[in-house]
Structures are given as C-alpha cells and as structure tokens.
Design a protein around this motif. Sequence first.
Motif, PDB file in Angstrom:
ATOM      1  N   ARG A 426     130.618 -40.873  47.326  1.00  0.00           N
ATOM      2  CA  ARG A 426     130.517 -42.136  46.585  1.00  0.00           C
ATOM      3  C   ARG A 426     129.143 -42.174  45.906  1.00  0.00           C
ATOM      4  N   THR A 427     129.076 -41.529  44.759  1.00  0.00           N
ATOM      5  CA  THR A 427     127.791 -41.387  44.056  1.00  0.00           C
ATOM      6  C   THR A 427     127.659 -42.440  42.972  1.00  0.00           C
ATOM      7  N   LYS A 428     126.392 -42.698  42.574  1.00  0.00           N
ATOM      8  CA  LYS A 428     126.118 -43.590  41.450  1.00  0.00           C
ATOM      9  C   LYS A 428     126.376 -42.839  40.158  1.00  0.00           C
ATOM     10  N   GLU A 429     126.634 -43.615  39.100  1.00  0.00           N
ATOM     11  CA  GLU A 429     126.904 -42.998  37.811  1.00  0.00           C
ATOM     12  C   GLU A 429     125.616 -42.457  37.207  1.00  0.00           C
ATOM     13  N   HIS A 430     125.686 -41.246  36.711  1.00  0.00           N
ATOM     14  CA  HIS A 430     124.547 -40.618  36.045  1.00  0.00           C
ATOM     15  C   HIS A 430     125.022 -40.114  34.691  1.00  0.00           C
ATOM     16  N   SER A 431     124.198 -40.366  33.646  1.00  0.00           N
ATOM     17  CA  SER A 431     124.495 -39.806  32.335  1.00  0.00           C
ATOM     18  C   SER A 431     123.211 -39.279  31.738  1.00  0.00           C
ATOM     19  N   VAL A 432     123.330 -38.230  30.945  1.00  0.00           N
ATOM     20  CA  VAL A 432     122.163 -37.589  30.367  1.00  0.00           C
ATOM     21  C   VAL A 432     122.545 -37.045  28.996  1.00  0.00           C
ATOM     22  N   SER A 433     121.583 -37.039  28.080  1.00  0.00           N
ATOM     23  CA  SER A 433     121.783 -36.444  26.755  1.00  0.00           C
ATOM     24  C   SER A 433     120.531 -35.664  26.393  1.00  0.00           C
ATOM     25  N   ALA A 434     120.701 -34.657  25.546  1.00  0.00           N
ATOM     26  CA  ALA A 434     119.564 -33.808  25.161  1.00  0.00           C
ATOM     27  C   ALA A 434     119.696 -33.455  23.693  1.00  0.00           C
ATOM     28  N   THR A 435     118.548 -33.522  22.973  1.00  0.00           N
ATOM     29  CA  THR A 435     118.494 -33.112  21.563  1.00  0.00           C
ATOM     30  C   THR A 435     117.291 -32.202  21.389  1.00  0.00           C
ATOM     31  N   ILE A 436     117.422 -31.248  20.479  1.00  0.00           N
ATOM     32  CA  ILE A 436     116.360 -30.287  20.223  1.00  0.00           C
ATOM     33  C   ILE A 436     115.957 -30.366  18.759  1.00  0.00           C
ATOM     34  N   LYS A 437     114.642 -30.186  18.481  1.00  0.00           N
ATOM     35  CA  LYS A 437     114.164 -30.226  17.096  1.00  0.00           C
ATOM     36  C   LYS A 437     112.841 -29.479  17.013  1.00  0.00           C
ATOM     37  N   MET A 438     112.452 -29.202  15.768  1.00  0.00           N
ATOM     38  CA  MET A 438     111.142 -28.640  15.481  1.00  0.00           C
ATOM     39  C   MET A 438     110.264 -29.734  14.876  1.00  0.00           C
ATOM     40  N   PRO A 439     108.962 -29.692  15.089  1.00  0.00           N
ATOM     41  CA  PRO A 439     108.077 -30.710  14.468  1.00  0.00           C
ATOM     42  C   PRO A 439     108.228 -30.709  12.945  1.00  0.00           C
ATOM     43  N   THR A 449     102.528 -19.639  15.891  1.00  0.00           N
ATOM     44  CA  THR A 449     103.119 -20.253  17.081  1.00  0.00           C
ATOM     45  C   THR A 449     104.280 -21.143  16.669  1.00  0.00           C
ATOM     46  N   VAL A 450     105.437 -20.901  17.284  1.00  0.00           N
ATOM     47  CA  VAL A 450     106.643 -21.690  17.018  1.00  0.00           C
ATOM     48  C   VAL A 450     106.782 -22.720  18.126  1.00  0.00           C
ATOM     49  N   THR A 451     106.945 -23.975  17.760  1.00  0.00           N
ATOM     50  CA  THR A 451     107.056 -25.065  18.732  1.00  0.00           C
ATOM     51  C   THR A 451     108.424 -25.727  18.597  1.00  0.00           C
ATOM     52  N   LEU A 452     109.087 -25.922  19.758  1.00  0.00           N
ATOM     53  CA  LEU A 452     110.370 -26.616  19.815  1.00  0.00           C
ATOM     54  C   LEU A 452     110.246 -27.760  20.817  1.00  0.00           C
ATOM     55  N   LEU A 453     110.874 -28.909  20.489  1.00  0.00           N
ATOM     56  CA  LEU A 453     110.833 -30.094  21.346  1.00  0.00           C
ATOM     57  C   LEU A 453     112.241 -30.449  21.805  1.00  0.00           C
ATOM     58  N   SER A 519     109.994 -38.171  28.340  1.00  0.00           N
ATOM     59  CA  SER A 519     111.312 -37.688  27.960  1.00  0.00           C
ATOM     60  C   SER A 519     111.278 -36.498  27.010  1.00  0.00           C
ATOM     61  N   VAL A 520     110.069 -35.962  26.726  1.00  0.00           N
ATOM     62  CA  VAL A 520     109.959 -34.875  25.753  1.00  0.00           C
ATOM     63  C   VAL A 520     109.422 -33.628  26.451  1.00  0.00           C
ATOM     64  N   TYR A 521     110.134 -32.516  26.259  1.00  0.00           N
ATOM     65  CA  TYR A 521     109.761 -31.230  26.847  1.00  0.00           C
ATOM     66  C   TYR A 521     109.537 -30.246  25.708  1.00  0.00           C
ATOM     67  N   ARG A 522     108.511 -29.399  25.870  1.00  0.00           N
ATOM     68  CA  ARG A 522     108.093 -28.532  24.772  1.00  0.00           C
ATOM     69  C   ARG A 522     108.167 -27.061  25.177  1.00  0.00           C
ATOM     70  N   LEU A 523     108.605 -26.251  24.199  1.00  0.00           N
ATOM     71  CA  LEU A 523     108.605 -24.790  24.313  1.00  0.00           C
ATOM     72  C   LEU A 523     107.757 -24.239  23.178  1.00  0.00           C
ATOM     73  N   ARG A 524     106.818 -23.354  23.488  1.00  0.00           N
ATOM     74  CA  ARG A 524     105.995 -22.725  22.465  1.00  0.00           C
ATOM     75  C   ARG A 524     106.119 -21.210  22.576  1.00  0.00           C
ATOM     76  N   VAL A 525     106.310 -20.581  21.416  1.00  0.00           N
ATOM     77  CA  VAL A 525     106.386 -19.127  21.311  1.00  0.00           C
ATOM     78  C   VAL A 525     105.185 -18.675  20.511  1.00  0.00           C
ATOM     79  N   PHE A 526     104.275 -17.954  21.161  1.00  0.00           N
ATOM     80  CA  PHE A 526     103.037 -17.529  20.517  1.00  0.00           C
ATOM     81  C   PHE A 526     103.236 -16.178  19.832  1.00  0.00           C
ATOM     82  N   SER A 527     102.528 -16.036  18.678  1.00  0.00           N
ATOM     83  CA  SER A 527     102.575 -14.774  17.924  1.00  0.00           C
ATOM     84  C   SER A 527     104.028 -14.346  17.714  1.00  0.00           C
ATOM     85  N   ALA A 528     104.796 -15.232  17.148  1.00  0.00           N
ATOM     86  CA  ALA A 528     106.228 -14.983  16.979  1.00  0.00           C
ATOM     87  C   ALA A 528     106.485 -13.763  16.110  1.00  0.00           C
ATOM     88  N   HIS A 529     107.522 -13.004  16.464  1.00  0.00           N
ATOM     89  CA  HIS A 529     107.921 -11.827  15.680  1.00  0.00           C
ATOM     90  C   HIS A 529     109.420 -11.879  15.439  1.00  0.00           C
TER      91      HIS A 529
END
Length: 614
Positions: A426-439, A449-453, A519-529
Amino acid sequence: MEAGWIVFAAFLWEFHCAMCRDVTLPPGPLYRVAGFPLSLPCTVSGYEGSRTQDFEWFFYREDAGAKQIGVVSTRDREFPYAPFQARVQSGEVRVERDSGDKARLVIQRLRPDDQGRYECYTPSTDMRYQGNYSASVDVKVIPDTLLITHTRVLTGQPVPEGAGLQLTCATSVMTVQHTHVSLTFGVRSGTGYGFPGHNLHEVMSIDRELCVVPGRGNSYQQRYTDGEIGLEKRSGEGGRDMYVLKMSALEPGDSGSYFCEAAQWILDPSYQWERIAQRTMELGNLSVQPLAGTLAVVVEPAGEVSLQPGSPLSLACQVTGAGWWNRSALLVQWMRRGPAGGVEVEVARMDPDGVVSWGDDASKGGGGSMEKEAEGRFTLRRFSVHPLDAGTYRCAVSVYAGRPTPGASSPATITQRSEGVLVSLRTKEHSVSATIKMPHQVIPKRGSTVTLLCNVSVVTMGPNQVEVRWLQKKVESDGKGDTPPVESKGSLLATLTYDGMAHIYNNGSDLSIDRISASVYRLRVFSAHEDDQGHYLCQAEVWAQDPHGRWYNTGAQAVSSTVHVYLYARVVDLLLIPLVIGVSCALFIGVFIIATVTCCFMKRLARQRSRIKK
C-alpha cells in the motif's frame, strides 16, 4: 619301398575311418539331481543315406547287470519297455531333435532308480556296416539337498518412492560332489504399481563364479554403477550362505512380485558347467507409490498479503509426502514474478546440503533470511519490504528420492511448485518527469566543454530523493550512404545516486556530473571530440523513505527525450586551411620572382663581359 607302402596304407586307413559312422555322447560320469531334468545330447556323423537319422535309447541299471531296457525311439512307438512306457506316453521321457543327425534324450524328472548307463544307438543307413553305431554314458543320480529360505515377506502395502528395501535369502546344499550355487533376485512386474504381472526381470545375481551381475532391464546396470542397488553374500548359521539385496531408492517401476532363485551347478567331465538343481522362493508383493501422487507443496499464508512499505514479510513453504526425510534430499527455491508479469526470478534457494544463496541483486541486497524451521517447513523472511519486493511468490521443491547427498549434476526425481501468493504494498502515489536541454546561445565545438542539463520534477508525499542516470546513443552509419544513420543502443555514461554518490563510467571522455539546484542535474563533457557526438538522454528514479528511515526505490521513473549533440569546427580550424594555402602561394610567387630576376641579371652580366673582351 616298404616304408612308402606303410605310409600309403596308413593314409587309406585314416580316409576309411573318416568315412565311418560315429556316434558320440558327453563323457561321463554325469551327476544329476533327483527330481530335476536330465538332457543327454547324442550326435551321429560319417553316415550314409538320409540326413534325418533315427535314434534309439537303451538303459542298463547298475543292479541289473547287463540287462538291456528300451527307453524311447524316434521310429518305433512300441519301443519303450514297461518301466518307461507310461513315462514316455505322458511326455516325461522323450526325444527332442536338435537337427537331423542330433537328438537328445530328455527325462523331465529324474528318479533315484534312473541311475545307470544310457546307450544311444543309431540304426544303420549305410551301404556297408562299419564304424561306431552306439555310445553310452554313466549317469549318477544324487539326492536333492538344495534348500532356500527367506527372512522377510513383502506385504504389498504401498511404500513411498525413494524408500529403501532389503531382502534376504539363505541357501545351503549338502553333497560330496563339488558343486557351486548361484542366486538371483527377480521381480514379476505388471502395468501399474501394486499389480504384479508376468513381465519377468532379473534384479541382481551372484553367479556360480561369485560375480555380482546386475539385471539388464529397468536401468539396473546404471543404478548398480551409481551404488543405488547391490547384492552381498554373507556366511550364515549352520553352513548356510546369506544373500542380501539392497535397493536404496525405490522407483515406481520396482513394483511387482519378488522372488529369489537358487541354482546348483556342477562341472561335467567335458568341462562344461551344468545346472543340476534349482529352487525358487516367493518373497511377496511390493507396491511403490509415486511421489507425484503424494508430494504436496503449500505456501502459507495463501491468497494475498498486503503490507505497508518497510513492514516485515514472512512466507512459509510446507512440504508433505516427500518420503522419508532422512533418505531424500530437497532443493527448495523461492520464486517471484513482478506485479506486471514478466520473467519469474529466483529470490533465494536452500541447497540439499543446507546452504542458502540469494538470486538477483535486488533480493540479495534487500535484507532477509531463509531458514528450515522443521522437517518439511522452509520460511522466507524480508526484514523490510519495498515496492520492488511486490509480486507473486511461489515455492518450488525438487525431491531427490532416496538420495540424501545427490551430486551436482544429478537430476531430481520430481519438482513441484506451489500455488502463488500475491504480495502487494500500500504505497503512496509517486510521479516524476524529466527533460533534457543544452544551455541557450551555446554552440558546441570540437575541443570545447559540452554541457547538458536535466530538469526533474517529482510529485509525492513525504521525503524523497532522485537518482539520475545519463545515457548516450551514438549515431552509426551503415556505410552504404543511401540509408539514414542508425541509432545504437544507449550506453550508460554516469549516475548520480539518491544519496549523492557520483559514478563515472569510462567511455574515453572526461566527464563530470553534479546537482546545481533542487531539480536541475548537470553533465559536462570536457575537451569534446567526435566520439562524443550523438543523442543524449537522462533517466530519473524516485526513492522514498520508509517508517524505519531506510531508503527504497519506489519504482517510479521517467526518461527524457533525446538531445542531439553535434560538434562544430572552431574559428581557428576554419582559418587554418586558407592560411596554409596563402602561405604556400606566397612562397611559390616569391621563389618564382627571385628565380626570374636572378636569371635576367646573369644574362646581362654575361653580355657586359663579352663587350669588355672585344
């Protein structure tokens, strides 16, 4: 000359004798037992005429001197004398043909007064009377002293599959002649357990040379090799020999009517072993009840169990009808299928030696135990259940009937599964959504450096945390040029766990992940190739806290859409090619001008020198 005639005469004699009639019987004396059959084969060779020869048998009693008594003939029904006439008419005494020139005298039941000399005579079919037309052999009739007894009679009461069986027979024989005794345990089986039929099978034997021989049917040879059946000979009281048949794991096919058969053997002067006496002792009926009809596996509680997250779970597996507990090993497994169906996974198992092992990682890390509470009762406990523990649970039991320590590759006799019990939370209701973008206003370039949020939104009650995973799907071309590129399966780049631990997976790039706001998480790729190009996405999972303060995965998750990362060339890269071309052109023009000027100057200098000389 005289020596040559002697050799020639000897040759003629040998040839002459080779063409003579010859009648042969086994060499004697032959010892046979009263009350049992006598078989005397008689063969004639070197004869002329028909290939089917006649045979006449005569008997000479030891106490009657040379008095001849007709026994039986192949051509004269009136041939038998009075002592044998009734026995010949009843078929107890008869002649059996093996071929046209071979027949045997058979006396079905020897009597003590049948002791004496027997003569086989063949009436002549030859043009000349020459050779041997009869042969005789002495037959000694000894008393029947072969005894056989048993110590247990089977009652026919059903016994469970896998139970053990031990049967004992004793034999003895008293004779001055050197004889051997063999013993065989056999069974007459029918179509079903408890219903003896007429299909005869030898289970185990000890032959006249004291060799143990397993029967050919019902996999006795393999079971003997595996040590599941055996036969021993022991010394008993009063000079008796004890024969003990042991079967450690009975099978349904072992049902039937059991007997033991003893045989007395003697070595004839022809060096052939002959069975001269035999006795059979019935041991009763055996009924083996298959485990399929008795084994029962039940889970307690039955039906459905509804719990709050963080509550303990206890399930019991009750096994009955598996036979003798100290003789049959059990493999007990707890299986779970998720609420939405899918593949059934193993939660935990207890091996026949009592070792407990956990199945998938979720079961291993969830905290719990599996125990054997009593004979046939196995419990599974989860100290704190979470949504991933929900689903339908079953208990699967494999029985190794009659084998307390089966090998790793030994097949189970039977495997039976219980009905399922549904465990729901008998769990409580949980909902989640996620969106990704570049600055915005950021153009990714090679070497930069490539940055994704990743923006995550959670709707729930109570404390919660989010675990974020970053994935990349590279774009691969099939090399043909006329088809669109194909996306590969996504590969995991990095994970930021619910408790703030960052895990970077080596893909040849320099990465970092962090949480820059609630609510914002970041990924950075340095010296992208170039290998960093492709489609990126983020995946979010919601973790909640149970009443005991432990965090658990709620199962609520969301996957963002993908964002395509394409790396553009830098300005310096764009100017490099014109620069190289310009410098190359300038150098070429400069060299050309210098070469032209030098050439003109040299020509002018040469003209001036020529004028001075004049």
